[in-house]
Design a protein around this motif. Sequence first.
Motif, PDB file in Angstrom:
ATOM      1  N   ALA A 217       0.838  -1.195   0.000  1.00 26.57           N
ATOM      2  CA  ALA A 217       0.000   0.000   0.000  1.00 26.57           C
ATOM      3  C   ALA A 217       0.879   1.253   0.000  1.00 26.57           C
ATOM      4  N   LEU A 218       0.248   2.395  -0.171  1.00 33.32           N
ATOM      5  CA  LEU A 218       0.944   3.669  -0.122  1.00 33.32           C
ATOM      6  C   LEU A 218       0.814   4.262   1.271  1.00 33.32           C
ATOM      7  N   ALA A 219       1.920   4.722   1.844  1.00 33.99           N
ATOM      8  CA  ALA A 219       1.905   5.323   3.184  1.00 33.99           C
ATOM      9  C   ALA A 219       1.662   6.826   3.086  1.00 33.99           C
ATOM     10  N   VAL A 220       0.771   7.340   3.960  1.00 37.13           N
ATOM     11  CA  VAL A 220       0.542   8.787   4.043  1.00 37.13           C
ATOM     12  C   VAL A 220       0.471   9.178   5.514  1.00 37.13           C
ATOM     13  N   ASN A 221       0.875  10.405   5.824  1.00 36.26           N
ATOM     14  CA  ASN A 221       0.785  10.850   7.217  1.00 36.26           C
ATOM     15  C   ASN A 221       0.115  12.215   7.355  1.00 36.26           C
ATOM     16  N   ASP A 222      -0.649  12.581   6.346  1.00 37.08           N
ATOM     17  CA  ASP A 222      -1.462  13.791   6.397  1.00 37.08           C
ATOM     18  C   ASP A 222      -2.873  13.407   5.975  1.00 37.08           C
ATOM     19  N   VAL A 223      -3.857  13.736   6.804  1.00 34.87           N
ATOM     20  CA  VAL A 223      -5.241  13.361   6.508  1.00 34.87           C
ATOM     21  C   VAL A 223      -5.679  13.882   5.149  1.00 34.87           C
ATOM     22  N   SER A 224      -5.188  15.038   4.756  1.00 34.33           N
ATOM     23  CA  SER A 224      -5.585  15.629   3.472  1.00 34.33           C
ATOM     24  C   SER A 224      -5.086  14.814   2.281  1.00 34.33           C
ATOM     25  N   ASP A 225      -4.119  13.916   2.510  1.00 41.49           N
ATOM     26  CA  ASP A 225      -3.595  13.079   1.427  1.00 41.49           C
ATOM     27  C   ASP A 225      -4.354  11.760   1.268  1.00 41.49           C
ATOM     28  N   ILE A 226      -5.319  11.517   2.146  1.00 42.93           N
ATOM     29  CA  ILE A 226      -6.107  10.288   2.035  1.00 42.93           C
ATOM     30  C   ILE A 226      -7.032  10.400   0.822  1.00 42.93           C
ATOM     31  N   ILE A 227      -6.996   9.396  -0.040  1.00 41.80           N
ATOM     32  CA  ILE A 227      -7.813   9.442  -1.246  1.00 41.80           C
ATOM     33  C   ILE A 227      -9.296   9.428  -0.880  1.00 41.80           C
ATOM     34  N   GLN A 228     -10.106  10.002  -1.758  1.00 39.87           N
ATOM     35  CA  GLN A 228     -11.521  10.198  -1.450  1.00 39.87           C
ATOM     36  C   GLN A 228     -12.444   9.141  -2.062  1.00 39.87           C
ATOM     37  N   ASP A 229     -11.911   8.293  -2.960  1.00 35.48           N
ATOM     38  CA  ASP A 229     -12.803   7.434  -3.732  1.00 35.48           C
ATOM     39  C   ASP A 229     -12.590   5.940  -3.499  1.00 35.48           C
ATOM     40  N   ALA A 230     -12.099   5.540  -2.325  1.00 37.51           N
ATOM     41  CA  ALA A 230     -12.015   4.122  -2.002  1.00 37.51           C
ATOM     42  C   ALA A 230     -13.420   3.596  -1.706  1.00 37.51           C
ATOM     43  N   ASP A 231     -13.555   2.275  -1.617  1.00 35.60           N
ATOM     44  CA  ASP A 231     -14.857   1.682  -1.325  1.00 35.60           C
ATOM     45  C   ASP A 231     -15.124   1.579   0.174  1.00 35.60           C
ATOM     46  N   PHE A 232     -14.045   1.429   0.936  1.00 35.81           N
ATOM     47  CA  PHE A 232     -14.184   1.062   2.344  1.00 35.81           C
ATOM     48  C   PHE A 232     -13.040   1.686   3.131  1.00 35.81           C
ATOM     49  N   TYR A 233     -13.377   2.367   4.221  1.00 39.71           N
ATOM     50  CA  TYR A 233     -12.376   3.017   5.063  1.00 39.71           C
ATOM     51  C   TYR A 233     -12.438   2.413   6.464  1.00 39.71           C
ATOM     52  N   VAL A 234     -11.297   1.977   6.946  1.00 42.88           N
ATOM     53  CA  VAL A 234     -11.213   1.403   8.288  1.00 42.88           C
ATOM     54  C   VAL A 234     -10.430   2.361   9.172  1.00 42.88           C
ATOM     55  N   ILE A 235     -11.080   2.926  10.169  1.00 46.96           N
ATOM     56  CA  ILE A 235     -10.416   3.832  11.098  1.00 46.96           C
ATOM     57  C   ILE A 235     -10.114   3.052  12.371  1.00 46.96           C
ATOM     58  N   SER A 236      -8.842   2.779  12.566  1.00 43.47           N
ATOM     59  CA  SER A 236      -8.408   1.967  13.709  1.00 43.47           C
ATOM     60  C   SER A 236      -7.345   2.743  14.480  1.00 43.47           C
ATOM     61  N   ILE A 237      -7.817   3.680  15.295  1.00 41.14           N
ATOM     62  CA  ILE A 237      -6.933   4.577  16.041  1.00 41.14           C
ATOM     63  C   ILE A 237      -7.440   4.700  17.475  1.00 41.14           C
TER      64      ILE A 237
END
Length: 260
Positions: A46-66
């Motif tokens: 996968a691609l690593a990102v550390n800024d919320v604004s860099d998270i892509i908007q068009d995935a099918d499913f988002y898992v927030i595990s924080i």
Amino acid sequence: MRIVLIGAGNLATSLGHALRKAGHDILQVYSRTSESADMLARSIDALAVNDVSDIIQDADFYVISIKDSVLEEVAKGLTLCAGNPVVVHTAGSMGMNVFEGCFVNYGVLYPMQTFSKERVVDFKDIHCFVEGVNDYSVKVISEVAESISANVHNLSSADRRYLHLAAVFACNFVNHCFALSSDILSRHGMSFDVMAPLINETVSKAYAMAPQDAQTGPAVRYDSNVIDSHCSMLDSLPMHRSVYDIMSKSIHEMSKARRK
């Protein structure tokens, strides 16, 4: 399913590997810590990102595990496309309403297990509890859960809170007792390994009969001679003694109530 993982901790790491193994395409791994995001992202392509604004908007499913304490903050910072993907969190103690007003389709995928990055777990054996705000969300969350686990259950936020509470007793508190046992042994030159047969039999008995019926030891009938002796041995370890004292009283009261 095209999935984004938001979080790179113990649970996210195990879940990411399970989702990847099940054939899902993990597009991104987000973490505030670049090192954590990179480590998990590399292992699941996968691609690593550390800024919320860099998270892509068009995935099918988002898992927030924080961490629970930042869940709402991160959710409010996400901007997703009009396709209305499904967003889930993985927390046992948080309701799905934490996402209310943030997304159209959302819910919970809670795998009830203890996770560590250093240990690989077989998700097929893990009980996963799902909940969704609407029928479509439930359908999609259930499909994802069933792709990694053979034990998927619908459970409300209210009931899941009690499930999580029970899990704290069955896992976190029990493991802490292991840690206290290990500490006492190491202080006197003994290895915790000697406890393995005892621990294995204790767990086996808990499955074979009701845990209350399997209870043994000096606290059941409150053998004060043994208990007082143990307490005096713990005088130099007040926290250990406090745990011993309250556990002994709890065991005795539960045993007494069952004998009535």
